[in-house]
Design a protein around this motif. Sequence first.
Motif, PDB file in Angstrom:
ATOM      1  N   VAL A 173       0.832  -1.199   0.000  1.00  0.00           N
ATOM      2  CA  VAL A 173       0.000   0.000   0.000  1.00  0.00           C
ATOM      3  C   VAL A 173       0.871   1.256   0.000  1.00  0.00           C
ATOM      4  O   VAL A 173       0.564   2.240  -0.681  1.00  0.00           O
ATOM      5  CB  VAL A 173      -0.951  -0.004   1.218  1.00  0.00           C
ATOM      6  N   ASP A 174       1.981   1.240   0.752  1.00  0.00           N
ATOM      7  CA  ASP A 174       2.881   2.397   0.769  1.00  0.00           C
ATOM      8  C   ASP A 174       3.448   2.681  -0.619  1.00  0.00           C
ATOM      9  O   ASP A 174       3.573   3.839  -1.026  1.00  0.00           O
ATOM     10  CB  ASP A 174       4.031   2.160   1.760  1.00  0.00           C
ATOM     11  N   MET A 175       3.802   1.642  -1.338  1.00  0.00           N
ATOM     12  CA  MET A 175       4.308   1.826  -2.699  1.00  0.00           C
ATOM     13  C   MET A 175       3.236   2.432  -3.597  1.00  0.00           C
ATOM     14  O   MET A 175       3.503   3.320  -4.407  1.00  0.00           O
ATOM     15  CB  MET A 175       4.773   0.485  -3.279  1.00  0.00           C
ATOM     16  N   LEU A 176       2.010   1.941  -3.444  1.00  0.00           N
ATOM     17  CA  LEU A 176       0.910   2.482  -4.246  1.00  0.00           C
ATOM     18  C   LEU A 176       0.710   3.964  -3.957  1.00  0.00           C
ATOM     19  O   LEU A 176       0.491   4.765  -4.878  1.00  0.00           O
ATOM     20  CB  LEU A 176      -0.384   1.718  -3.957  1.00  0.00           C
ATOM     21  N   LEU A 177       0.801   4.355  -2.699  1.00  0.00           N
ATOM     22  CA  LEU A 177       0.646   5.762  -2.339  1.00  0.00           C
ATOM     23  C   LEU A 177       1.697   6.625  -3.015  1.00  0.00           C
ATOM     24  O   LEU A 177       1.414   7.752  -3.435  1.00  0.00           O
ATOM     25  CB  LEU A 177       0.717   5.934  -0.818  1.00  0.00           C
ATOM     26  N   ASN A 178       2.915   6.113  -3.134  1.00  0.00           N
ATOM     27  CA  ASN A 178       3.966   6.864  -3.821  1.00  0.00           C
ATOM     28  C   ASN A 178       3.622   7.079  -5.289  1.00  0.00           C
ATOM     29  O   ASN A 178       3.885   8.147  -5.849  1.00  0.00           O
ATOM     30  CB  ASN A 178       5.303   6.127  -3.698  1.00  0.00           C
ATOM     31  N   VAL A 179       3.029   6.070  -5.915  1.00  0.00           N
ATOM     32  CA  VAL A 179       2.619   6.206  -7.313  1.00  0.00           C
ATOM     33  C   VAL A 179       1.465   7.201  -7.426  1.00  0.00           C
ATOM     34  O   VAL A 179       1.453   8.078  -8.290  1.00  0.00           O
ATOM     35  CB  VAL A 179       2.211   4.835  -7.890  1.00  0.00           C
ATOM     36  N   LEU A 180       0.478   7.076  -6.537  1.00  0.00           N
ATOM     37  CA  LEU A 180      -0.687   7.956  -6.597  1.00  0.00           C
ATOM     38  C   LEU A 180      -0.323   9.404  -6.291  1.00  0.00           C
ATOM     39  O   LEU A 180      -1.008  10.328  -6.739  1.00  0.00           O
ATOM     40  CB  LEU A 180      -1.761   7.473  -5.617  1.00  0.00           C
ATOM     41  N   GLU A 181       0.734   9.608  -5.536  1.00  0.00           N
ATOM     42  CA  GLU A 181       1.203  10.976  -5.254  1.00  0.00           C
ATOM     43  C   GLU A 181       1.504  11.713  -6.559  1.00  0.00           C
ATOM     44  O   GLU A 181       1.227  12.898  -6.706  1.00  0.00           O
ATOM     45  CB  GLU A 181       2.468  10.914  -4.395  1.00  0.00           C
ATOM     46  N   VAL A 182       2.062  10.984  -7.519  1.00  0.00           N
ATOM     47  CA  VAL A 182       2.401  11.568  -8.808  1.00  0.00           C
ATOM     48  C   VAL A 182       1.145  11.844  -9.622  1.00  0.00           C
ATOM     49  O   VAL A 182       1.047  12.829 -10.343  1.00  0.00           O
ATOM     50  CB  VAL A 182       3.335  10.613  -9.591  1.00  0.00           C
ATOM     51  N   ILE A 183       0.137  10.973  -9.487  1.00  0.00           N
ATOM     52  CA  ILE A 183      -1.052  11.054 -10.329  1.00  0.00           C
ATOM     53  C   ILE A 183      -2.163  11.858  -9.642  1.00  0.00           C
ATOM     54  O   ILE A 183      -3.281  11.912 -10.109  1.00  0.00           O
ATOM     55  CB  ILE A 183      -1.552   9.627 -10.667  1.00  0.00           C
ATOM     56  N   ALA A 184      -1.856  12.538  -8.553  1.00  0.00           N
ATOM     57  CA  ALA A 184      -2.871  13.216  -7.735  1.00  0.00           C
ATOM     58  C   ALA A 184      -3.737  14.230  -8.477  1.00  0.00           C
ATOM     59  O   ALA A 184      -4.858  14.473  -8.027  1.00  0.00           O
ATOM     60  CB  ALA A 184      -2.203  13.882  -6.530  1.00  0.00           C
ATOM     61  N   PRO A 185      -3.316  14.880  -9.574  1.00  0.00           N
ATOM     62  CA  PRO A 185      -4.218  15.827 -10.242  1.00  0.00           C
ATOM     63  C   PRO A 185      -5.532  15.218 -10.713  1.00  0.00           C
ATOM     64  O   PRO A 185      -6.494  15.929 -10.934  1.00  0.00           O
ATOM     65  CB  PRO A 185      -3.387  16.326 -11.429  1.00  0.00           C
TER      66      PRO A 185
END
Length: 453
Positions: free
Chosen positions: A359-371
């Motif tokens: 889940v932590d790894m996924l959050l790092n990816v979603l941080e980039v896609i947050a717009p």
Amino acid sequence: MSDAENSYPLHECVFTGDVRKLSALIRTQDVAKRDKHGNTALHLAVMLGRKECVHLLLAHGAPVKVKNLAGWSPLAEAISYGDRQTISSLVRKLKQQAREQMEERRPNLVAALNQMGDFYMELKWDFQSWVPLVSRILPSDICRIHKKGSSIRLDTTLVDFNDMRWERGDISFLFNGDVKPSQSLTVLDNRASLYQRVRYEETEMEIEDEVDILMSSDIMAAQMSTKSIMFTRAQSGWIFREDRKEMVGSFHSEFYIINGMVLESRKRREHLSEEDLQKNKAIMESLTKGNTQGLDSNGEPMRRSSLTPPPSSAVTWQEYIEAPVPGEHPVLGRELVHKETSKVFKATVAMSPDFPLSVDMLLNVLEVIAPFKHFSKLREFVQMKLPPGFPVKIDIPILPTVTAKITFQEFSFRNDISPDLFEIPAHYIEDPNSANCDRSEQEKLLSHACVCM
């Protein structure tokens, strides 16, 4: 004078309009400190119309996005008060602070991406509604995500999704963590063979257009309340009941029912007259579609004027700070005209112990896609304390009437991902109509989001 009054010197200076004392204290006090009602000194300065205090607090980094106990930010209160210059100042500072926070997180984000293995992932989005017949017309989408080193590419066909309107396309979102921020974000329009560099600075006209939208529309706030959330094992079978276990894609999964998830929405419109509501509807629709509203005799856009200020508050500092119920202080600005709604969602989540990403790894990816608004909602969800495993299938509310079912239907670590995927194709040209779009324009392109939320 009570201890409570002594513990908020900046707040008291703002309340009494003592700019000289505020200026003397501001370097030694915490400008982000919130009082018993959750208000910062900036909240009070905006609500009371203390313009000099507003500018002084902003110059010393007072946070614009923080919310009080009622769920409102200083920007929301500024829109209610109706002074255009103040609203513009807060919008500029909000964007500056968002850029600074992103840059603070950026080194850790890039390091986390570099530490991950390279992978390909597919996410399926199915949008549904409890409103009869609406689900039949809502879109679905499969997002394809490639990750190599500190670079991410997301391909999507859902360009815009807002209320009951959406726009199809063929869009790729590129992030390159190895280059400077001004060059790290790019949006590709694959149908038109165009690209846009996403920058972090906004033009004066873009700021003023946004202020017009804010002054012409309801003040909105929405948040997912998870205070009473509970997870219980989902059951299957008619006679012999047992815990539900199924395959989601190629992943063994255990299903849980989510109880107590509440979407709380609040709407304010004390700054809008009935005439405003009719007159400004057309203006707001024009602005959100990227069109220029009417022009004056000099060819300049016609802007919303500041409202007549509300009557000066007769509330004293003692009456305010000693109000018995936190969050329910006497009215300081306009009398609120508001509506609150809440909807309880009952949903399911499938957790898999076999999924190779954490889940932590996924959050790092979603941080980039947050717009992307719907990705932001997914990020909020996975930040909750979930049952063991990885959430491979999730139901989450996106709007008060719309939920999304997200399925991680494919994932694989790969060593053969081509670096060409993260480059702008040679035959693409820079979009002549919106070249060098700013990040807020990208958010409008991909998902209209309210800054008050």
